[in-house]
Scaffold this active site. Structure first.
Site, PDB file in Angstrom:
ATOM      1  N   ASP A   1      18.775 -32.535 -36.448  1.00  0.00           N
ATOM      2  CA  ASP A   1      20.093 -32.283 -35.872  1.00  0.00           C
ATOM      3  C   ASP A   1      20.984 -33.478 -36.204  1.00  0.00           C
ATOM      4  OD1 ASP A   1      19.360 -34.287 -34.188  1.00  0.00           O
ATOM      5  OD2 ASP A   1      19.322 -33.058 -32.386  1.00  0.00           O
ATOM      6  N   SER A   2      22.285 -33.362 -35.915  1.00  0.00           N
ATOM      7  CA  SER A   2      23.260 -34.340 -36.416  1.00  0.00           C
ATOM      8  C   SER A   2      23.320 -35.626 -35.612  1.00  0.00           C
ATOM      9  CB  SER A   2      24.653 -33.723 -36.379  1.00  0.00           C
ATOM     10  OG  SER A   2      25.049 -33.531 -35.029  1.00  0.00           O
ATOM     11  N   GLY A   3      22.712 -35.622 -34.439  1.00  0.00           N
ATOM     12  CA  GLY A   3      22.847 -36.769 -33.542  1.00  0.00           C
ATOM     13  C   GLY A   3      23.976 -36.578 -32.543  1.00  0.00           C
TER      14      GLY A   3
ATOM     15  N   HIS B   1      -1.212 -24.704 -26.631  1.00  0.00           N
ATOM     16  CA  HIS B   1      -1.056 -23.347 -26.094  1.00  0.00           C
ATOM     17  C   HIS B   1       0.412 -22.947 -25.955  1.00  0.00           C
ATOM     18  CE1 HIS B   1      -1.414 -19.704 -23.781  1.00  0.00           C
ATOM     19  NE2 HIS B   1      -0.500 -20.227 -22.974  1.00  0.00           N
TER      20      HIS B   1
ATOM     21  N   ASP C   1      29.216 -32.764 -34.737  1.00  0.00           N
ATOM     22  CA  ASP C   1      30.176 -32.026 -33.913  1.00  0.00           C
ATOM     23  C   ASP C   1      30.362 -32.729 -32.586  1.00  0.00           C
ATOM     24  OD1 ASP C   1      27.416 -31.426 -33.370  1.00  0.00           O
ATOM     25  OD2 ASP C   1      28.078 -29.865 -32.007  1.00  0.00           O
TER      26      ASP C   1
ATOM     27  N   ASP D   1      15.201 -23.873 -31.764  1.00  0.00           N
ATOM     28  CA  ASP D   1      14.369 -25.032 -31.454  1.00  0.00           C
ATOM     29  C   ASP D   1      14.558 -25.346 -29.991  1.00  0.00           C
ATOM     30  OD1 ASP D   1      16.003 -27.791 -30.968  1.00  0.00           O
ATOM     31  OD2 ASP D   1      17.172 -26.360 -32.119  1.00  0.00           O
TER      32      ASP D   1
ATOM     33  N   CYS E   1      -4.970 -14.819 -25.784  1.00  0.00           N
ATOM     34  CA  CYS E   1      -4.406 -15.826 -26.690  1.00  0.00           C
ATOM     35  C   CYS E   1      -5.503 -16.356 -27.612  1.00  0.00           C
ATOM     36  CB  CYS E   1      -3.795 -16.972 -25.880  1.00  0.00           C
ATOM     37  SG  CYS E   1      -3.086 -18.269 -26.901  1.00  0.00           S
TER      38      CYS E   1
ATOM     39  N   CYS F   1      -7.140 -21.849 -25.887  1.00  0.00           N
ATOM     40  CA  CYS F   1      -7.698 -20.681 -25.182  1.00  0.00           C
ATOM     41  C   CYS F   1      -9.022 -20.222 -25.791  1.00  0.00           C
ATOM     42  CB  CYS F   1      -6.681 -19.544 -25.167  1.00  0.00           C
ATOM     43  SG  CYS F   1      -5.231 -19.948 -24.161  1.00  0.00           S
TER      44      CYS F   1
ATOM     45  N   CYS G   1      -5.187 -19.103 -29.464  1.00  0.00           N
ATOM     46  CA  CYS G   1      -4.934 -20.501 -29.822  1.00  0.00           C
ATOM     47  C   CYS G   1      -6.219 -21.317 -29.668  1.00  0.00           C
ATOM     48  CB  CYS G   1      -3.788 -21.084 -28.988  1.00  0.00           C
ATOM     49  SG  CYS G   1      -4.250 -21.734 -27.363  1.00  0.00           S
TER      50      CYS G   1
HETATM   51 ZN   LIG Z   1      -3.596 -20.188 -25.770  1.00  0.00          ZN
END
Ligand SMILES: [Zn+2]
Length: 409
Positions: free
Chosen positions: A94-96, A371, A173, A302, A340, A345, A342
């Site tokens: 991002d621009s800061g 997770h 901006d 994001d 899940c 999990c 992941c």
């Molecule tokens: Zn998970």
């Protein structure tokens, strides 16, 4: 010469939302996509391999933080952000602008802020705590690290972001709040428009000067708070803007958003923006907001929330968020979420996470972050698949009926 492109491959019938593919010098991003935040060139508590395994397609770092520490010239010498952090997929910075003004001016949660208190430019402008001062040339701010004074201008933001070297960078901006007066929003929008021209000019100069480096795509940032005419004007101005022979490669939708009207605000802008350029919705990560953003034409997102909340033991599930360090889960040997896949999990129970959080073990943050990020990344991936399958609206209705955006226990 530009190795950046965006292709729309499917649209939601009757809506502005779409599925597509962004191509960068470091690979492709299938959109819509959620991009985890690695503020200081690190997604807190995760090695890049874990990030890749959980399905992240890209990482977004913050120019403000990297400028202050370790300094953007260090990243330049390292060969850029991706090389420095050993992440070989696409990167964003991002621009800061958000950080110099939000950290500097001492207001937080700008995106979440609700209307209701008085319109006021004064609350921000007169505060003794204020650490950022905006003028037509740029912003002077005090470092949150050591109190030293610094100045960002559109040109400096471009120089810093070129040194950091992310694939996608943002124009500098001015960030306003929902509390600023309408008159101030108009003045600020004009300032952001003039800064956008300066960003294009400096970006062109730096791209030419550093032509041995991978191409960086510049996104213009759209402000306008909650006002339809200002939001549409910002989208029109920046999509028609061209300077030094170049125009923006994509757009960031930023600034103060009243969450209740997020979908509508995104739709105002999407309907003015060119169809063939990607749109990034800055700082959005709650499931309901992601659905609203995708439906109305945002391509990437994001947000620090999934990883930040994980570190406080708030974990996500399809039935809502819950606090895994609560006594309820002390002897619960099931995974955080049964469906899940992941790493967390697949291998660990709620009881184990509960123990790690209570014992203040570092692994607690790592496992919870894996997770929550996989949950969020996968949710947006499923939205993409639903767009391709023409079932987006059904998926949204079904998911949100089950999901409650609150801590259950
Ligand atoms: Zn998970």
């Amino acid at each position: 010469m530009s190795s950046f492109s965006f292709e729309v491959i499917k649209e939601i019938p009757g809506k502005l939302g779409r599925a597509g593919v962004i191509s960068t010098p470091h690979g492709q991003i299938a959109t819509p996509a959620f991009i985890p935040v690695g503020t200081k060139a690190s997604v807190k508590s995760l090695a890049p391999e874990a990030l890749s395994d959980l399905g992240a397609q890209a990482v977004l770092a913050n120019a403000y933080h990297l400028y202050l520490q370790p300094g953007s010239e260090t990243l330049d010498q390292a060969g850029g952000l991706g090389k420095f952090m050993n992440w070989d997929k696409p990167t964003f910075t991002d621009s800061g602008g958000f950080q110099v003004m939000s950290l500097g001016a001492g207001f937080k949660k700008v995106i979440d802020m609700s209307l209701g208190s008085l319109d006021s430019d004064v609350a921000m402008a007169e505060s003794k705590e204020r650490l950022a001062h905006v003028d037509d040339e740029g912003v002077t701010f005090k470092s949150h690290l050591d109190g030293s004074m610094h100045r960002f201008t559109p040109e400096i933001s471009m120089q810093v972001q070129h040194q950091i070297g992310a694939d996608i960078i943002f124009a500098f901006d001015e960030l306003t709040t929902l509390h600023n007066t309408r008159k101030y929003q108009e003045q600020s929008l004009e300032r952001t428009r003039l800064w956008a021209i300066r960003c294009l000019d400096e970006h062109k100069r730096l791209t030419h000067q550093r032509s041995d480096k991978p191409y960086q795509a510049l996104f213009g940032v759209l402000q306008g708070a909650q006002y339809e005419d200002l939001r549409r004007k910002a989208a029109k101005d920046l999509s028609e803007m061209s300077s030094s022979g170049i125009s923006f490669d994509g757009f960031g939708i930023g600034g103060a958003l009243d969450k209740a009207s997020l979908g509508q605000i995104v739709s105002w802008m999407s309907s003015e923006l060119p169809r063939d350029k990607p749109r990034h919705l800055l700082g959005i990560g709650e499931p309901a907001d992601l659905f609203a953003g995708v439906e109305n034409g945002a391509d990437t997102f994001d947000c620090v929330a999934p990883s930040r909340e994980a570190r406080t033991s708030a974990v996500y599930s399809e039935n809502g968020r819950f606090n895994v360090s609560s006594a309820t889960y002390k002897k619960d040997f099931s995974p955080i979420e049964k469906d899940c896949n992941c790493y967390t999990c697949s291998n660990f129970s709620r009881a184990y996470l509960n123990h790690l959080f209570r014992a203040k073990e570092m692994l607690a943050s790592t496992l919870a972050t894996i997770h929550n990020l996989e949950f969020t990344v996968r949710l947006v991936d499923r939205m993409r698949q639903a767009i391709l399958d023409e079932t987006f609206i059904d998926f949204k209705t079904e998911f949100l009926a089950k999901y409650q955006a609150k801590i259950l226990d």
